[in-house]
Design a protein around this motif. Structure first.
Motif, short mmCIF file in Angstrom:
data_model
loop_
_atom_site.label_atom_id
_atom_site.label_comp_id
_atom_site.label_asym_id
_atom_site.label_seq_id
_atom_site.Cartn_x
_atom_site.Cartn_y
_atom_site.Cartn_z
N LEU A 46 0.81 -1.18 -0.04
CA LEU A 46 0.07 -0.05 0.04
C LEU A 46 0.70 1.40 -0.27
CD1 LEU A 46 -2.72 1.20 -0.05
CD2 LEU A 46 -2.58 1.27 2.66
N PHE A 47 1.87 1.39 0.93
CA PHE A 47 2.53 2.46 1.06
C PHE A 47 3.41 2.86 -0.12
CE2 PHE A 47 2.35 2.61 5.93
CZ PHE A 47 1.04 2.65 5.91
N PRO A 48 4.20 2.05 -0.83
CA PRO A 48 4.75 2.51 -2.06
C PRO A 48 4.16 3.23 -3.06
CG PRO A 48 5.69 0.29 -1.27
CD PRO A 48 4.48 0.64 -0.48
N PRO A 49 3.08 2.88 -3.40
CA PRO A 49 2.56 3.86 -4.42
C PRO A 49 1.86 5.12 -3.91
CG PRO A 49 1.09 1.65 -4.09
CD PRO A 49 2.38 1.59 -3.27
N LEU A 50 1.50 4.96 -2.61
CA LEU A 50 1.05 6.32 -1.95
C LEU A 50 2.26 7.30 -1.81
CD1 LEU A 50 -1.48 4.96 0.67
CD2 LEU A 50 -2.03 5.99 -1.60
N LYS A 51 3.52 6.75 -1.54
CA LYS A 51 4.62 7.66 -1.72
C LYS A 51 4.95 8.20 -2.86
CE LYS A 51 7.62 5.16 1.80
NZ LYS A 51 8.87 4.24 2.07
N THR A 52 4.67 7.29 -3.73
CA THR A 52 4.98 8.21 -5.22
C THR A 52 4.02 9.18 -5.67
OG1 THR A 52 5.72 5.82 -5.98
CG2 THR A 52 5.07 7.35 -7.70
N ALA A 53 2.72 9.11 -5.01
CA ALA A 53 1.79 10.14 -5.18
C ALA A 53 1.99 11.15 -4.35
CB ALA A 53 0.38 9.50 -4.96
N GLY A 54 3.06 11.18 -3.31
CA GLY A 54 3.23 12.32 -2.72
C GLY A 54 3.04 12.30 -1.20
N LEU A 55 2.55 11.06 -0.61
CA LEU A 55 2.28 11.18 0.67
C LEU A 55 3.36 10.71 1.99
CD1 LEU A 55 -1.26 9.55 0.31
CD2 LEU A 55 -0.76 11.88 0.90
N MET A 56 4.59 11.28 1.46
CA MET A 56 5.71 10.97 2.10
C MET A 56 5.50 11.09 3.57
SD MET A 56 8.10 9.44 0.49
CE MET A 56 9.75 9.73 0.37
N LEU A 75 -4.36 3.94 -6.31
CA LEU A 75 -3.89 2.64 -6.71
C LEU A 75 -4.30 2.20 -8.00
CD1 LEU A 75 -2.91 2.45 -3.83
CD2 LEU A 75 -3.18 0.11 -3.90
N ASP A 76 -3.66 1.85 -8.99
CA ASP A 76 -4.07 1.42 -10.22
C ASP A 76 -4.75 0.18 -10.23
OD1 ASP A 76 -2.14 -0.54 -10.53
OD2 ASP A 76 -0.76 0.81 -11.62
N GLU A 77 -5.40 -0.43 -11.07
CA GLU A 77 -6.21 -1.60 -10.98
C GLU A 77 -5.14 -2.71 -10.39
OE1 GLU A 77 -8.81 -4.40 -13.84
OE2 GLU A 77 -8.70 -2.39 -14.39
N ALA A 78 -4.18 -2.79 -11.39
CA ALA A 78 -3.01 -3.87 -10.83
C ALA A 78 -2.63 -3.86 -9.57
CB ALA A 78 -1.91 -3.83 -11.99
N ALA A 79 -2.37 -2.80 -8.92
CA ALA A 79 -1.82 -2.66 -7.62
C ALA A 79 -3.12 -2.89 -6.70
CB ALA A 79 -1.42 -1.24 -7.20
N THR A 80 -4.28 -2.75 -6.87
CA THR A 80 -5.42 -3.12 -6.23
C THR A 80 -5.63 -4.44 -6.13
OG1 THR A 80 -6.37 -0.64 -6.71
CG2 THR A 80 -7.73 -2.50 -6.06
N GLU A 81 -5.59 -5.01 -7.34
CA GLU A 81 -5.87 -6.57 -7.61
C GLU A 81 -4.77 -7.27 -6.57
OE1 GLU A 81 -8.29 -8.12 -8.49
OE2 GLU A 81 -9.48 -6.32 -8.82
N GLU A 82 -3.53 -6.77 -6.83
CA GLU A 82 -2.61 -7.48 -6.08
C GLU A 82 -2.78 -7.31 -4.54
OE1 GLU A 82 2.47 -7.57 -6.00
OE2 GLU A 82 1.49 -5.62 -6.29
N LEU A 83 -3.18 -6.07 -3.89
CA LEU A 83 -3.51 -6.10 -2.59
C LEU A 83 -4.84 -6.95 -2.17
CD1 LEU A 83 -3.01 -2.50 -1.27
CD2 LEU A 83 -3.37 -4.29 0.20
#
Length: 156
Positions: A57-67, A130-138
């Motif tokens: 969860l956190f890696p894509p949220l970091k990329t989106a600026g939620l550091m 999260l994109d569809e692939a990341a959501t599905e993985e989670l």
């Protein structure tokens, strides 16, 4: 999980973890020796949940600026992890009910403070970021994943 969001699924997991800890604490008041199974399941579930957040969860949220907010969550994960270690030590030492109640209540308080920030900030963002692939993985991990042997959260 056809009828809900990723955020809702993660919140449900929070409720299940809390419920296991609360059930154990309630059993400490009973006439029989408290059985640790609900507590151990909750602790295992919480460790798995922290792994899921930190690795998926956190890696894509970091990329989106939620550091900054993620840094706070990671620090709190470390506190939760240490409290779980403390509870497991108490169980291994056959600690009395009062010590276990105090430790579990402290964990529940930490979880309440943590979840009250995490759910409205991260889980609502996750559904949009999260994109569809990341959501599905989670979601796949939520239903079938396990924490790797020996994994420890980053701030433990």
């Amino acid at each position: 999980m056809e009828s809900g969001t990723l955020g809702q699924a993660l919140e449900l997991e929070h409720r299940e973890i809390d419920g296991g800890i609360e059930a154990f604490v309630a059993s400490l008041d009973g006439p029989e020796l408290a059985r640790p199974a609900p507590l151990l399941a909750a602790l295992s579930g919480l460790r798995r949940h922290i792994y899921l957040e930190e690795e998926f969860l956190f890696p894509p949220l970091k990329t989106a600026g939620l550091m900054g907010p993620i840094f706070v969550m990671l620090r709190e994960h470390g506190r939760l992890w240490k409290q779980m270690d403390s509870i497991e030590s108490l169980l291994a030492e056959s600690a009395d009910a009062a010590a276990l109640r105090t430790a579990c209540t402290s964990l529940l308080e930490l979880l309440d403070a943590h979840n009250s920030k995490e759910e409205p900030i991260f889980y609502t963002q996750a559904d949009g970021i999260l994109d569809e692939a990341a959501t599905e993985e989670l979601l796949h991990f939520l239903t079938q994943g396990t924490t790797p042997e020996g994994w420890v959260c980053s701030a433990a």
